[in-house]
Motif scaffolding. Sequence first.
Motif, PDB file in Angstrom:
ATOM      1  N   ARG A 396      88.146  72.195  71.757  1.00 52.30           N
ATOM      2  CA  ARG A 396      86.777  72.414  71.285  1.00 52.30           C
ATOM      3  C   ARG A 396      86.480  71.556  70.056  1.00 52.30           C
ATOM      4  O   ARG A 396      85.388  70.998  69.921  1.00 52.30           O
ATOM      5  CB  ARG A 396      86.568  73.891  70.955  1.00 52.30           C
ATOM      6  CG  ARG A 396      85.161  74.214  70.477  1.00 52.30           C
ATOM      7  CD  ARG A 396      85.013  75.680  70.133  1.00 52.30           C
ATOM      8  NE  ARG A 396      85.213  76.521  71.301  1.00 52.30           N
ATOM      9  CZ  ARG A 396      85.283  77.849  71.242  1.00 52.30           C
ATOM     10  NH1 ARG A 396      85.174  78.472  70.074  1.00 52.30           N
ATOM     11  NH2 ARG A 396      85.458  78.543  72.338  1.00 52.30           N
ATOM     12  N   VAL A 397      87.455  71.455  69.148  1.00 53.21           N
ATOM     13  CA  VAL A 397      87.258  70.643  67.941  1.00 53.21           C
ATOM     14  C   VAL A 397      87.061  69.177  68.310  1.00 53.21           C
ATOM     15  O   VAL A 397      86.147  68.507  67.820  1.00 53.21           O
ATOM     16  CB  VAL A 397      88.457  70.801  66.983  1.00 53.21           C
ATOM     17  CG1 VAL A 397      88.367  69.791  65.840  1.00 53.21           C
ATOM     18  CG2 VAL A 397      88.522  72.216  66.416  1.00 53.21           C
ATOM     19  N   VAL A 398      87.914  68.672  69.192  1.00 54.60           N
ATOM     20  CA  VAL A 398      87.913  67.246  69.503  1.00 54.60           C
ATOM     21  C   VAL A 398      86.773  66.860  70.439  1.00 54.60           C
ATOM     22  O   VAL A 398      86.129  65.827  70.259  1.00 54.60           O
ATOM     23  CB  VAL A 398      89.269  66.848  70.122  1.00 54.60           C
ATOM     24  CG1 VAL A 398      89.236  65.386  70.581  1.00 54.60           C
ATOM     25  CG2 VAL A 398      90.390  67.060  69.115  1.00 54.60           C
ATOM     26  N   GLU A 399      86.511  67.706  71.440  1.00 57.29           N
ATOM     27  CA  GLU A 399      85.531  67.348  72.470  1.00 57.29           C
ATOM     28  C   GLU A 399      84.167  67.997  72.267  1.00 57.29           C
ATOM     29  O   GLU A 399      83.180  67.579  72.873  1.00 57.29           O
ATOM     30  CB  GLU A 399      86.075  67.745  73.850  1.00 57.29           C
ATOM     31  CG  GLU A 399      87.378  67.068  74.224  1.00 57.29           C
ATOM     32  CD  GLU A 399      87.222  65.578  74.435  1.00 57.29           C
ATOM     33  OE1 GLU A 399      86.082  65.130  74.657  1.00 57.29           O
ATOM     34  OE2 GLU A 399      88.247  64.862  74.375  1.00 57.29           O
ATOM     35  N   GLY A 400      84.091  69.063  71.437  1.00 52.40           N
ATOM     36  CA  GLY A 400      82.837  69.794  71.345  1.00 52.40           C
ATOM     37  C   GLY A 400      82.613  70.605  72.609  1.00 52.40           C
ATOM     38  O   GLY A 400      83.535  70.860  73.384  1.00 52.40           O
ATOM     39  N   GLY A 401      81.367  71.030  72.831  1.00 56.16           N
ATOM     40  CA  GLY A 401      81.060  71.748  74.061  1.00 56.16           C
ATOM     41  C   GLY A 401      80.309  73.032  73.812  1.00 56.16           C
ATOM     42  O   GLY A 401      79.944  73.356  72.669  1.00 56.16           O
ATOM     43  N   PRO A 402      80.067  73.822  74.873  1.00 55.72           N
ATOM     44  CA  PRO A 402      79.279  75.053  74.747  1.00 55.72           C
ATOM     45  C   PRO A 402      80.046  76.165  74.055  1.00 55.72           C
ATOM     46  O   PRO A 402      81.214  76.406  74.358  1.00 55.72           O
ATOM     47  CB  PRO A 402      78.967  75.415  76.201  1.00 55.72           C
ATOM     48  CG  PRO A 402      80.064  74.788  76.997  1.00 55.72           C
ATOM     49  CD  PRO A 402      80.437  73.535  76.276  1.00 55.72           C
ATOM     50  N   VAL A 403      79.395  76.849  73.122  1.00 56.18           N
ATOM     51  CA  VAL A 403      79.962  78.004  72.434  1.00 56.18           C
ATOM     52  C   VAL A 403      78.836  79.000  72.185  1.00 56.18           C
ATOM     53  O   VAL A 403      77.655  78.683  72.331  1.00 56.18           O
ATOM     54  CB  VAL A 403      80.613  77.626  71.079  1.00 56.18           C
ATOM     55  CG1 VAL A 403      81.791  76.705  71.274  1.00 56.18           C
ATOM     56  CG2 VAL A 403      79.593  76.998  70.148  1.00 56.18           C
ATOM     57  N   THR A 404      79.223  80.209  71.783  1.00 55.68           N
ATOM     58  CA  THR A 404      78.245  81.219  71.400  1.00 55.68           C
ATOM     59  C   THR A 404      78.266  81.365  69.887  1.00 55.68           C
ATOM     60  O   THR A 404      79.326  81.598  69.289  1.00 55.68           O
ATOM     61  CB  THR A 404      78.565  82.572  72.061  1.00 55.68           C
ATOM     62  OG1 THR A 404      78.574  82.402  73.485  1.00 55.68           O
ATOM     63  CG2 THR A 404      77.535  83.616  71.689  1.00 55.68           C
ATOM     64  N   VAL A 405      77.114  81.223  69.256  1.00 53.78           N
ATOM     65  CA  VAL A 405      76.982  81.335  67.800  1.00 53.78           C
ATOM     66  C   VAL A 405      75.886  82.350  67.503  1.00 53.78           C
ATOM     67  O   VAL A 405      74.731  82.155  67.901  1.00 53.78           O
ATOM     68  CB  VAL A 405      76.637  79.975  67.157  1.00 53.78           C
ATOM     69  CG1 VAL A 405      76.482  80.136  65.648  1.00 53.78           C
ATOM     70  CG2 VAL A 405      77.704  78.941  67.491  1.00 53.78           C
TER      71      VAL A 405
END
Length: 489
Positions: A396-405
Amino acid sequence: MSRTYLGMPAFPRAAAESTQDGTLRANLRHATHTIRAKRAAAVAELEDWERLRAAGAAVKDRTLRHLDHYLLRLEENVTRAGGTVHWAADADEANRIVTELVRATGEREVVKVKSMVTQETGLNAALEQAGIRAYETDLAELIVQLGDDLPSHILVPAIHRGRREIRDIFRDRMADWGRPAPEGLTDRPADLAEAARLHLREKFLRCKVGISGANFMVAETGTLVVVESEGNGRMCLTLPETLISVVGIEKTVPAWRDLEIYLQLLPRSSTAERMNPYTSMWTGTTDEDGPRDFHLVLLDNGRTDTLADEVGRQALRCIRCSACLNVCPVYERAGGHAYGSPYPGPIGAILTPQLRGLASPLEESLPFASSLCGACYEVCPVAIDIPDVLIHLRERVVEGGPVTVRGNRTVIRPAKRHALERAAMRAAGWTFDHPAVLRRAQRLAARTRRAHPRRLPGPGRAWSDTRELPEVPEESFRDWWARTRGERP
């Protein structure tokens, strides 16, 4: 004074400093080796340990899948028993609720049971700003508070302090917080414990407001549970007129019978005891017995966001035993402060980035604060696959992507400092997808092998500081195969 973790540097920088402290490393090595050896002996006594471990994980997972249902049931039963339930979406809201509840009593002092979640919210600092003094009553937390320090371990917050340091802290600072240390105080553990007991006793008898966390909350009955070893918890939970408990929503268990599992798993994994010396349970209020007013503050603060991640949500199983810290080679050398969070060690490396989000270089660095040796998973009493979550968060850190915030689905961008790494991986991927290009690259590397450095320059220096680049062979496997088998490459 009440210090906080805000603004602390990323793990590599903090660890670079802490690993140079010989005293710290000696204290950590001695303490963690002692605790983990005792834990191993305590666990070995139970033939059904692995079944207990699987049961603990299963109950937690079932609870998390239906957490909305169990939380409403918990609220209903706490209210029925005479308590008042408050919902806090984040740390600021939780601190505001607690501050207002204390102010409503007219008191300006509170006694506290050791609580990870109030460290997470920075409650002591918030109370201090409101003119309310909070007294930590756990011995290790008292040492940390008197020393204007921060906890560095889940179970033993002052693990980084030696006996002589503790004696000096008591001598120098106890008088600023109440009863001074006895004259001629030595560094004998019994003398230090007695000094703390005398210092705290007057606070137990004087303060009319207590603040606690909880190890478990039973939805079926509205019962809260605190396990501890010193008796300070029992004093804080029974003597004050008002009790305020701040608890993360993930501490819920469905039924009373589920406690049987965790009251076996937790003490053996944490203090290496068959059971905790003090197990306190309370359900609402009772006339003429214990606090007259009970308030339960249920804290989210990133937990529902974590719950939305199918891989990362297993971190919410954690029962805060600290077993993973005591076997982690990274924690043993870097210490707890390097993690910049109340949750240090392997569990902190996966929990903090999920609760806070990848909000700063600190949170981005934590998933990389591990050797991925797997020892943390082997000792976890609720079978959290910490290495799997670490790899998931690194991606997630390196590629990014969908998350819930904060309950909203969004897409985060890759961390900037990993741009070179991403470019290198893309180039490598393209090369491996084109055999002719790969073959030429291997031959070029073989011809120039004597000119290759053993250490990488620039940003790669940090990687090669602790390892050497492998030597390039004179020819690739493909070329060797073609030469020795007479086949065209």
